[in-house]
Design a protein around this motif. Sequence first.
Motif, short mmCIF file in Angstrom:
data_model
loop_
_atom_site.label_atom_id
_atom_site.label_comp_id
_atom_site.label_asym_id
_atom_site.label_seq_id
_atom_site.Cartn_x
_atom_site.Cartn_y
_atom_site.Cartn_z
N ILE A 11 0.87 -1.17 0.00
CA ILE A 11 0.00 0.00 0.00
C ILE A 11 0.90 1.22 0.00
CG2 ILE A 11 -1.89 1.18 1.19
CD1 ILE A 11 -2.20 -1.71 2.64
N ALA A 12 0.86 2.01 -1.08
CA ALA A 12 1.70 3.20 -1.23
C ALA A 12 1.01 4.38 -0.56
CB ALA A 12 1.95 3.48 -2.70
N THR A 13 1.43 4.70 0.67
CA THR A 13 0.81 5.78 1.45
C THR A 13 1.72 7.00 1.47
OG1 THR A 13 1.79 5.31 3.61
CG2 THR A 13 -0.11 3.96 2.97
N PRO A 14 1.19 8.15 1.89
CA PRO A 14 2.04 9.35 1.99
C PRO A 14 3.20 9.18 2.97
CG PRO A 14 -0.28 9.96 2.05
CD PRO A 14 -0.22 8.46 2.12
N ILE A 15 3.10 8.23 3.91
CA ILE A 15 4.19 8.02 4.88
C ILE A 15 5.10 6.86 4.47
CG2 ILE A 15 2.92 9.04 6.81
CD1 ILE A 15 2.41 6.14 7.80
N GLY A 16 4.92 6.34 3.27
CA GLY A 16 5.75 5.24 2.78
C GLY A 16 4.92 4.01 2.45
N THR A 17 5.59 3.01 1.90
CA THR A 17 4.91 1.78 1.51
C THR A 17 4.71 0.89 2.72
OG1 THR A 17 5.87 1.89 -0.69
CG2 THR A 17 5.04 -0.25 0.03
N ILE A 18 3.48 0.42 2.87
CA ILE A 18 3.13 -0.48 3.96
C ILE A 18 2.86 -1.86 3.37
CG2 ILE A 18 1.40 -1.00 5.72
CD1 ILE A 18 1.04 2.04 6.04
N LYS A 19 3.46 -2.87 3.96
CA LYS A 19 3.25 -4.25 3.53
C LYS A 19 2.22 -4.90 4.44
CE LYS A 19 6.68 -4.33 0.51
NZ LYS A 19 6.45 -4.42 -0.91
N ALA A 20 1.33 -5.66 3.85
CA ALA A 20 0.31 -6.36 4.62
C ALA A 20 0.02 -7.70 3.96
CB ALA A 20 -0.97 -5.53 4.70
N ALA A 38 2.04 -4.82 10.55
CA ALA A 38 2.48 -3.96 11.65
C ALA A 38 2.26 -4.62 13.01
CB ALA A 38 1.78 -2.61 11.59
N GLY A 39 2.40 -5.94 13.07
CA GLY A 39 2.29 -6.65 14.34
C GLY A 39 0.88 -6.83 14.85
N GLU A 40 -0.11 -6.65 14.00
CA GLU A 40 -1.49 -6.87 14.44
C GLU A 40 -2.25 -7.68 13.40
OE1 GLU A 40 -3.66 -3.22 15.05
OE2 GLU A 40 -3.07 -2.42 13.13
N GLU A 41 -3.32 -8.32 13.87
CA GLU A 41 -4.20 -9.11 13.01
C GLU A 41 -5.60 -8.56 13.20
OE1 GLU A 41 -4.01 -13.57 12.75
OE2 GLU A 41 -5.90 -13.34 13.81
N VAL A 42 -6.24 -8.17 12.09
CA VAL A 42 -7.58 -7.58 12.19
C VAL A 42 -8.53 -8.27 11.22
CG1 VAL A 42 -6.74 -5.33 12.99
CG2 VAL A 42 -7.05 -5.73 10.55
N THR A 59 -10.14 -1.97 10.32
CA THR A 59 -9.61 -0.96 11.22
C THR A 59 -8.22 -1.38 11.65
OG1 THR A 59 -11.83 -0.45 12.03
CG2 THR A 59 -9.99 0.24 13.41
N VAL A 60 -7.27 -0.43 11.58
CA VAL A 60 -5.91 -0.70 12.05
C VAL A 60 -5.59 0.27 13.18
CG1 VAL A 60 -5.11 -1.62 9.83
CG2 VAL A 60 -4.85 0.81 10.32
N THR A 61 -4.63 -0.11 14.01
CA THR A 61 -4.22 0.78 15.11
C THR A 61 -2.76 1.19 14.98
OG1 THR A 61 -3.65 -1.09 16.53
CG2 THR A 61 -5.89 -0.21 16.71
N LYS A 62 -2.02 0.57 14.04
CA LYS A 62 -0.61 0.89 13.85
C LYS A 62 -0.35 1.22 12.39
CE LYS A 62 0.71 -2.31 17.50
NZ LYS A 62 1.38 -3.54 17.81
#
Length: 106
Positions: A11-20, A38-42, A59-62
């Motif tokens: 996911i290419a976000t304004p704060i960098g690429t996030i892998k999921a 990011a260490g969580e499972e939702v 919903t994510v928290t991190k």
Amino acid sequence: MSVEGTWDLSIATPIGTIKAVVELLRQDGVLIGLAHGAGEEVPLRDVVLDGDRLAWKQTVTKPLRLNLAFEVTAAADTMTGTSRAGRLPASKVSGRRRADRAGTEH
């Protein structure tokens, strides 16, 4: 088309690429899923498959608490689309299904 399986997303976000990682499966005929990152499972909510178009919410928290809405197109083993967090600009999503589909219900 079947979207069940494990998908590696970027996911290419304004704060960098996030892998999921997103796992999709059918349970009692209903498409459900889980997202890991990011260490969580939702759990995924409101999962809808219409032809090759797939949408879900989560919903994510991190790194922040965000309500995300995904809209993607799945073709064979690739996925492209967007993720939106509220009124923030949409982020580009790309994904690839893992080759090992063991454990997936059909």
